[in-house]
Design a protein around this motif. Structure first.
Motif, PDB file in Angstrom:
ATOM      1  N   CYS A   1       1.117   1.258  -4.027  1.00 35.60           N
ATOM      2  CA  CYS A   1       2.153   0.808  -5.007  1.00 35.60           C
ATOM      3  C   CYS A   1       3.563   1.786  -5.116  1.00 35.60           C
ATOM      4  O   CYS A   1       4.666   1.523  -5.181  1.00 35.60           O
TER       5      CYS A   1
ATOM      6  N   ARG B   1       7.415   1.588  -4.071  1.00 37.25           N
ATOM      7  CA  ARG B   1       8.273   1.748  -5.256  1.00 37.25           C
ATOM      8  C   ARG B   1       9.059   2.845  -4.490  1.00 37.25           C
ATOM      9  O   ARG B   1      10.532   2.717  -4.615  1.00 37.25           O
TER      10      ARG B   1
ATOM     11  N   ILE C   1       7.020  -5.111  -7.682  1.00 33.07           N
ATOM     12  CA  ILE C   1       5.694  -4.856  -7.067  1.00 33.07           C
ATOM     13  C   ILE C   1       4.647  -5.708  -7.626  1.00 33.07           C
ATOM     14  O   ILE C   1       4.319  -5.638  -8.608  1.00 33.07           O
TER      15      ILE C   1
ATOM     16  N   LEU D   1       0.697  -6.431  -6.930  1.00 36.86           N
ATOM     17  CA  LEU D   1      -0.540  -5.988  -6.040  1.00 36.86           C
ATOM     18  C   LEU D   1      -1.529  -7.306  -6.420  1.00 36.86           C
ATOM     19  O   LEU D   1      -1.925  -7.677  -7.481  1.00 36.86           O
TER      20      LEU D   1
ATOM     21  N   ASP E   1       1.506   1.138 -12.279  1.00 32.82           N
ATOM     22  CA  ASP E   1       2.200   1.206 -10.841  1.00 32.82           C
ATOM     23  C   ASP E   1       2.725  -0.182 -10.196  1.00 32.82           C
ATOM     24  O   ASP E   1       3.233   0.024  -9.329  1.00 32.82           O
ATOM     25  N   ALA E   2       2.071  -1.116 -10.727  1.00 33.04           N
ATOM     26  CA  ALA E   2       2.517  -2.809 -10.418  1.00 33.04           C
ATOM     27  C   ALA E   2       3.133  -3.573 -11.379  1.00 33.04           C
ATOM     28  O   ALA E   2       2.835  -3.141 -12.691  1.00 33.04           O
TER      29      ALA E   2
END
Length: 207
Positions: free
Chosen positions: A142, A146, A153, A155, A171-172
């Motif tokens: 991820c 980015r 994003i 996932l 992160d997603a």
């Protein structure tokens, strides 16, 4: 068992991603096992497919246990809890990183054959693997997306532990997973056929 094999898992996963069809989407599969899953998703969405090159950093005496991951562009994710619990020394971590870094470079040459990575700037990127265990590899993927300019994003994995959302942090932007069992010990336990994906199969999917 939830899935016959990775292709079946990809089809089940794609059924949960219909809301992305018709948008500016790129699908990135994590080699090697995530690529056959991603190929089914890309076909269902009519989207381009590429690899997101990430390598798990396995604990030296227990390689299946991930203590982190590295990826293209110098992305590095370390799971400090695992490193501390497994008592991995700094020099041991450095050696594992160096070894996996070589594998990363070799696979980039093998899989892309000189092609440039598919452009992700300003697009929705769907990061796909065959499952999530510790989450280190998925987080690194991820972060790569980015860093390459993805606008959003997603996932997407077929199976993950029930608490997988907390493992992924922020992160997603969106998490999609059809199966999140409580009795999770390994990804392979949910597949009837969980055979190792070879490099040739990855290249065939990408071509």
């Amino acid at each position: 068992m939830f899935f016959r094999d990775r292709r079946d898992a990809g089809r089940q996963l794609a059924a949960r991603l219909g809301h992305l069809k018709g948008t500016e989407v790129v699908v990135l599969g994590l080699p090697r096992g995530g690529v056959p899953v991603a190929a089914e998703v890309a076909e269902a969405l009519g989207a381009p497919l590429d690899v997101c090159l990430v390598r798990k950093l396995g604990v030296p005496f227990q390689p299946e246990l991930g203590m982190g991951a590295i990826g293209e562009g110098g992305v590095r994710v370390i799971n400090d809890d695992v490193v501390r619990t497994a008592r991995v020394a700094p020099d041991e971590l450095t050696r594992v990183e160096a070894r996996e870094g070589e594998v990363l470079e070799n696979r980039a040459r093998r899989y892309r054959g000189g092609r440039e990575p598919v452009g992700t700037e300003g697009r929705t990127v769907v990061v796909v693997d065959d499952g999530v265990a510790t989450g280190s590899t998925a987080r690194a993927a991820c972060r790569i997306a980015r860093a390459r300019g993805a606008a959003r994003i997603v996932l997407a994995v077929p199976v993950a532990p029930h608490d997988w959302a907390s493992r992924l942090g922020g992160d997603a932007d969106e998490l999609v997973c059809p199966h999140t069992p409580w009795d999770f010990s390994a990804i392979g336990q949910f597949y009837s056929g969980f055979f190792q994906t070879g490099d040739d199969e990855v290249v065939a999917c990408l071509e």
